[in-house]
Motif scaffolding. Structure first.
Motif, PDB file in Angstrom:
ATOM      1  N   ALA A  41       0.840  -1.207   0.000  1.00 12.69           N
ATOM      2  CA  ALA A  41       0.000   0.000   0.000  1.00 12.69           C
ATOM      3  C   ALA A  41       0.870   1.250   0.000  1.00 12.69           C
ATOM      4  O   ALA A  41       0.570   2.216  -0.706  1.00 12.69           O
ATOM      5  N   ARG A  42       1.961   1.230   0.766  1.00 11.33           N
ATOM      6  CA  ARG A  42       2.887   2.375   0.779  1.00 11.33           C
ATOM      7  C   ARG A  42       3.461   2.613  -0.613  1.00 11.33           C
ATOM      8  O   ARG A  42       3.589   3.744  -1.066  1.00 11.33           O
ATOM      9  N   GLU A  43       3.840   1.524  -1.287  1.00 11.15           N
ATOM     10  CA  GLU A  43       4.377   1.642  -2.650  1.00 11.15           C
ATOM     11  C   GLU A  43       3.337   2.252  -3.589  1.00 11.15           C
ATOM     12  O   GLU A  43       3.668   3.073  -4.439  1.00 11.15           O
ATOM     13  N   ALA A  44       2.083   1.845  -3.441  1.00  9.20           N
ATOM     14  CA  ALA A  44       1.023   2.312  -4.337  1.00  9.20           C
ATOM     15  C   ALA A  44       0.632   3.764  -4.065  1.00  9.20           C
ATOM     16  O   ALA A  44       0.371   4.524  -4.992  1.00  9.20           O
ATOM     17  N   VAL A  45       0.607   4.154  -2.793  1.00 12.27           N
ATOM     18  CA  VAL A  45       0.182   5.508  -2.430  1.00 12.27           C
ATOM     19  C   VAL A  45       1.229   6.536  -2.837  1.00 12.27           C
ATOM     20  O   VAL A  45       0.912   7.627  -3.271  1.00 12.27           O
ATOM     21  N   GLY A  46       2.497   6.193  -2.691  1.00 17.02           N
ATOM     22  CA  GLY A  46       3.560   7.120  -3.050  1.00 17.02           C
ATOM     23  C   GLY A  46       3.833   8.117  -1.945  1.00 17.02           C
ATOM     24  O   GLY A  46       3.617   7.844  -0.771  1.00 17.02           O
ATOM     25  N   THR A  47       4.278   9.312  -2.322  1.00 17.49           N
ATOM     26  CA  THR A  47       4.668  10.338  -1.356  1.00 17.49           C
ATOM     27  C   THR A  47       3.430  10.943  -0.705  1.00 17.49           C
ATOM     28  O   THR A  47       2.476  11.308  -1.383  1.00 17.49           O
ATOM     29  N   LEU A  48       3.490  11.051   0.609  1.00 16.67           N
ATOM     30  CA  LEU A  48       2.390  11.654   1.371  1.00 16.67           C
ATOM     31  C   LEU A  48       2.893  12.872   2.134  1.00 16.67           C
ATOM     32  O   LEU A  48       4.104  13.030   2.333  1.00 16.67           O
ATOM     33  N   PRO A  49       1.975  13.710   2.580  1.00 15.80           N
ATOM     34  CA  PRO A  49       2.376  14.848   3.411  1.00 15.80           C
ATOM     35  C   PRO A  49       3.095  14.353   4.672  1.00 15.80           C
ATOM     36  O   PRO A  49       2.862  13.228   5.125  1.00 15.80           O
ATOM     37  N   PRO A  50       3.946  15.184   5.262  1.00 20.34           N
ATOM     38  CA  PRO A  50       4.733  14.764   6.430  1.00 20.34           C
ATOM     39  C   PRO A  50       3.890  14.333   7.625  1.00 20.34           C
ATOM     40  O   PRO A  50       4.315  13.503   8.411  1.00 20.34           O
ATOM     41  N   ASP A  51       2.707  14.886   7.790  1.00 18.45           N
ATOM     42  CA  ASP A  51       1.898  14.551   8.971  1.00 18.45           C
ATOM     43  C   ASP A  51       0.986  13.340   8.748  1.00 18.45           C
ATOM     44  O   ASP A  51       0.205  12.983   9.625  1.00 18.45           O
ATOM     45  N   ALA A  52       1.072  12.692   7.617  1.00 16.85           N
ATOM     46  CA  ALA A  52       0.220  11.533   7.322  1.00 16.85           C
ATOM     47  C   ALA A  52       0.781  10.270   7.958  1.00 16.85           C
ATOM     48  O   ALA A  52       1.987  10.069   8.016  1.00 16.85           O
ATOM     49  N   ASP A  53      -0.113   9.435   8.458  1.00 16.50           N
ATOM     50  CA  ASP A  53       0.296   8.129   8.973  1.00 16.50           C
ATOM     51  C   ASP A  53       0.561   7.200   7.799  1.00 16.50           C
ATOM     52  O   ASP A  53      -0.080   7.309   6.744  1.00 16.50           O
ATOM     53  N   ARG A  54       1.483   6.273   7.998  1.00 18.68           N
ATOM     54  CA  ARG A  54       1.785   5.289   6.950  1.00 18.68           C
ATOM     55  C   ARG A  54       0.613   4.320   6.826  1.00 18.68           C
ATOM     56  O   ARG A  54      -0.080   4.054   7.806  1.00 18.68           O
ATOM     57  N   PRO A  55       0.388   3.776   5.633  1.00 21.38           N
ATOM     58  CA  PRO A  55      -0.685   2.800   5.472  1.00 21.38           C
ATOM     59  C   PRO A  55      -0.475   1.606   6.402  1.00 21.38           C
ATOM     60  O   PRO A  55       0.659   1.202   6.682  1.00 21.38           O
ATOM     61  N   SER A  56      -1.577   1.063   6.871  1.00 16.85           N
ATOM     62  CA  SER A  56      -1.517  -0.131   7.710  1.00 16.85           C
ATOM     63  C   SER A  56      -2.530  -1.126   7.164  1.00 16.85           C
ATOM     64  O   SER A  56      -3.413  -0.771   6.392  1.00 16.85           O
ATOM     65  N   ALA A  57      -2.385  -2.375   7.580  1.00 17.56           N
ATOM     66  CA  ALA A  57      -3.290  -3.414   7.074  1.00 17.56           C
ATOM     67  C   ALA A  57      -3.605  -4.405   8.172  1.00 17.56           C
ATOM     68  O   ALA A  57      -2.801  -4.644   9.071  1.00 17.56           O
ATOM     69  N   THR A  58      -4.791  -4.973   8.071  1.00 17.12           N
ATOM     70  CA  THR A  58      -5.169  -6.114   8.890  1.00 17.12           C
ATOM     71  C   THR A  58      -5.534  -7.228   7.925  1.00 17.12           C
ATOM     72  O   THR A  58      -6.119  -6.980   6.870  1.00 17.12           O
TER      73      THR A  58
END
Length: 127
Positions: A41-58
């Motif tokens: 998901a991190r690879e797909a989302v790409g660059t995010l704003p500095p205050d964004a949480d990293r993608p997580s999964a269950t």
């Protein structure tokens, strides 16, 4: 070189070959698949704003099938539907390639949208 000889009784016994599928099994923990899905998901989302949480999964794994739920934060404005499709596609591809599991569905939950604070952007509330 020293050879080790077997006892006389072992030489008379025929060798049995156990098919690969019956030799044992490999179980991959749900948390391992969740970590792979998060990274995809991190690879797909790409660059995010500095205050964004990293993608997580269950993940819930049943035999060779993984049911995945991914939580992401996206920048705004963006094509939310296209970004979610991209996340789904990447998660299915990476989980399948790395652990050999089927992923029949990936639920992408957008937790937050981050307003693009580019030049001239107004901070705070607008009326």
């Amino acid at each position: 070189m020293t050879a080790v000889s077997a006892g006389a009784g072992e030489l008379d016994r025929p060798l049995t070959v156990v098919p690969p599928g019956e030799r044992g099994g490999t179980r991959i923990a749900d948390r391992v698949v969740a970590k792979i899905a998060s990274q995809a998901a991190r690879e797909a989302v790409g660059t995010l704003p500095p205050d964004a949480d990293r993608p997580s999964a269950t993940v819930v794994v049943h035999r060779d099938v993984a049911h995945v739920r991914v939580h992401v934060e996206l920048d705004y404005p963006c094509d939310v539907g296209a970004r979610c499709r991209q996340v789904r596609r990447q998660v299915v591809e990476r989980v399948g390639a790395l652990v050999g599991m089927q992923v029949p569905e990936v639920v992408v939950q957008v937790e937050r949208l981050h307003l693009d604070a580019g030049p001239g952007a107004v901070q705070g509330r607008t009326r």
